[in-house]
Design an enzyme around this catalytic site. Structure first.
Site, short mmCIF file in Angstrom:
data_model
loop_
_atom_site.label_atom_id
_atom_site.label_comp_id
_atom_site.label_asym_id
_atom_site.label_seq_id
_atom_site.Cartn_x
_atom_site.Cartn_y
_atom_site.Cartn_z
N TYR A 139 44.27 37.27 42.26
CA TYR A 139 43.27 36.19 42.31
C TYR A 139 43.86 34.99 41.53
CZ TYR A 139 40.49 40.45 43.07
OH TYR A 139 40.02 41.66 43.49
N CYS A 198 33.88 36.85 34.43
CA CYS A 198 32.86 35.85 34.07
C CYS A 198 31.46 36.42 34.19
CB CYS A 198 33.02 34.58 34.89
SG CYS A 198 32.88 34.85 36.65
#
Ligand SMILES: C[S@@+](CC[C@H](N)C(=O)[O-])C[C@H]1O[C@@H](n2cnc3c(N)ncnc32)[C@H](O)[C@@H]1O
Length: 412
Positions: free
Chosen positions: A275, A360
Site C-alpha cells: 500500500y 488509522c
C-alpha cells in the site's frame, strides 16, 4: 437528577463516563447497565446529556452540560464549532492530552478485539494543533466550501478553519466553486504549490492564478495534474488522485516511527512497501531496492518518479493479486479497513522478520495484529503519531517481529 428507567430520544439524564471509545465519544453506563456513548464527553466526567438514539443494548447521547469536568477539559478554541461544524470533534480536550486519550482507545481495542493486554502503547509527542492540514476535502453549497455538521448531511459554510494550513484556508474561505458539489484542496506547505480538485467539474471554479485547478471529469478522461511537496529533504510528486499524508511534519514523524519499528536499512536489506502510495516510506527510509505494491495508477506513476534514483520495483497491483516475494522488512500502510485476510497473507508470505503496520483505525489495527499473531508475528509495541490533533482520528505504527524466523524461512 432522578434515574430514568428507559430514556427515550430527547430525554435528559446524567451520566458518569469511564473512558473514550473509537470515534471520540465518552462511554458511560445507565442505571440498567446499558452502555451510553456520549458525544462531547471526556473520560471520568459527570455530564448531563440529551438522549439521541435508543437501541436494545446501546444508547447514544450528546452532552448538554458538564457537571464535573475532567482536568483536561478546555473551551473549544474554534468559533466554527458553535456554528455547527463537525470537523474537529475533540477540541474540548487540551491538545497535550489528546495523544494519551487516543493511546487508551488503542489499548482498549487490543484488549477487547485481539485479547492482548501486554502490548505497550506509546502516545508519541503532540504535533502542533493549528494550521497543520495540507489536504482538506470539503462539500460545496451554493458555490462555497463547507464542512458537514456532526452526524448529519447538513453543510456548514467555512468562515475560518483553525486546523487548515493558511494556504488551504484561503481557498476554503475565498474560493468560488460554482458547479461543484465537493472539492479537495491540497497544498505543498514547503513548495507553496496549490491544487483544487473539483467534483464533478471545475467549470465554475474561481481561484488565484497560482492554483492548479482540475475537475474529476477531466481526470477520468485522462488529464494528469500534480503538485510537489518536500518531505525529509526529498521533493516528492503527488498527483490529484494520489494519497498523501495530511501534513508534512506528521508524514516525517510517521516515517521516523516506522524507521524505529523496522530498524536501520543496509544496502542489501529487502524492503516491501505494501500500500506504498507515492513511495513516501521507500524514499524517506532510504531503501535501495524497495518493492512497492499499490493499486492506484496515479500513485504508482508518482512513485516511479519519486523513486527514479533507486533500484525500485513498483507494482500497480491490488495487494491480493501480488505473489509475495521474500523480504527482510515490510511496511504495510493500508486504508481504514486494514489489511484484512489478503493483506495479512501478503505480509506473512514475505517471511519478513520485522513488520511496521501503519493503521488509522483502532479496530482494524487490533484485528490485523490478532491475525498476524496466528501466523507467527508477535507485536512488540505500538507508537502513535498524532497527525490529526483536535479530532478523534489517530495514526498508529505497530512493530511486529516474526517468532521462529528460521523455521518459517525454511518453509517459505
Ligand atoms: C493510507 S494510504 C498510504 C500510502 C503511503 N504508504 C503513504 O504513506 O503515503 C493507503 C494506500 O493504499 C492504496 N490501496 C488501498 N487498497 C489497496 C489494495 N487493496 N491494494 C493495493 N493498494 C491499495 C491506496 O491507493 C493508498 O495509496
Amino acid at each position: 437528577m432522578d434515574p430514568v428507567d428507559d430514556p427515550a430520544p430527547g430525554s435528559i439524564v446524567e451520566v458518569s463516563t469511564l473512558r473514550m471509545v473509537a470515534g471520540g465519544d465518552g462511554l458511560g453506563r445507565l442505571d440498567d447497565g446499558r452502555v451510553v456513548l456520549v458525544e462531547g464527553a471526556l473520560p471520568a466526567e459527570r455530564v448531563t446529556v440529551e438522549v439521541t438514539e435508543v437501541r436494545p443494548r446501546l444508547v447514544r447521547a450528546r452532552t448538554v452540560d458538564v457537571v464535573v469536568p475532567a482536568p483536561e477539559r478546555v473551551d473549544p478554541p474554534c468559533p466554527e464549532l458553535a456554528r455547527g461544524c463537525g470537523g474537529c470533534d475533540l477540541q474540548y480536550a487540551a491538545p497535550a492530552s489528546q495523544p494519551g486519550l487516543k493511546a487508551d482507545v488503542v489499548l482498549d481495542a487490543l484488549r477487547r478485539i485481539a485479547r492482548l493486554d501486554d502490548v505497550p502503547v506509546d502516545p508519541g509527542a503532540p504535533l502542533p494543533a493549528d494550521g497543520y492540514r495540507t489536504t482538506v476535502r470539503a462539500a460545496v453549497v451554493a458555490g462555497s466550501a463547507g464542512f458537514r455538521a456532526r452526524r448529519s448531511t447538513e453543510v456548514v459554510p467555512v468562515g475560518s478553519c483553525g486546523v487548515a494550513h493558511p494556504l488551504v484556508e484561503e481557498l476554503l474561505v475565498d474560493g468560488v466553486f460554482d458547479d461543484a458539489t465537493e472539492v479537495v484542496i491540497r497544498v505543498g506547505a514547503r513548495t507553496g504549490e496549490r491544487m483544487v480538485v473539483a467534483h464533478p467539474t471545475a467549470a465554475g471554479v474561481v481561484a488565484p492564478g497560482d492554483v492548479r485547478v482540475v475537475g474529476t471529469d477531466e481526470l477520468s478522461r485522462g488529464r494528469r495534474a500534480w503538485i510537489h511537496e518536500e518531505l525529509g529533504g526529498h521533493r516528492l510528486r503527488v498527483s490529484a488522485q494520489s494519497f498523501l499524508q495530511a501534513r508534512p511534519d506528521g508524514a516525517e514523524a510517521l516515517v521516523a516511527a516506522v524507521g524505529r519499528a523496522i530498524g536501520d536499512l543496509s544496502s542489501d536489506t529487502t524492503l516491501v512497501d505494501l500500500y506504498g502510495g507515492i513511495g513516501l516510506f521507500s524514499v524517506l527510509l532510504g531503501a535501495h531496492a524497495p518493492v512497492l505494491v499499490e493499486r492506484s495508477a496515479a500513485a504508482v506513476a508518482d512513485a516511479r518518479v519519486n523513486l527514479a534514483d533507486r533500484d525500485a520495483t513498483t507494482l500497480k497491483l491490488a495487494v491480493r493479486r501480488w505473489r509475495p516475494t521474500a523480504a527482510d522488512v515490510v511496511v504495510a500502510d493500508p486504508a481504514r479497513a486494514g489489511l484484512g485476510a489478503d493483506g495479512v497473507a501478503a505480509v506473512a508470505g514475505t517471511a519478513a522478520t520485522r513488520v511496521a503496520l501503519v493503521s488509522c483505525d483502532p479496530a482494524s489495527l487490533a484485528r490485523d495484529v490478532a491475525s498476524l499473531g496466528t501466523l507467527g508475528y508477535r507485536p512488540l509495541g505500538v507508537e502513535l503519531v498524532d497527525l490529526f490533533p483536535q479530532t478523534h482520528h489517530l495514526e498508529a505504527v505497530t512493530t511486529l517481529e516474526l517468532v521462529e524466523p528460521e523455521r518459517r524461512r525454511a518453509t517459505a
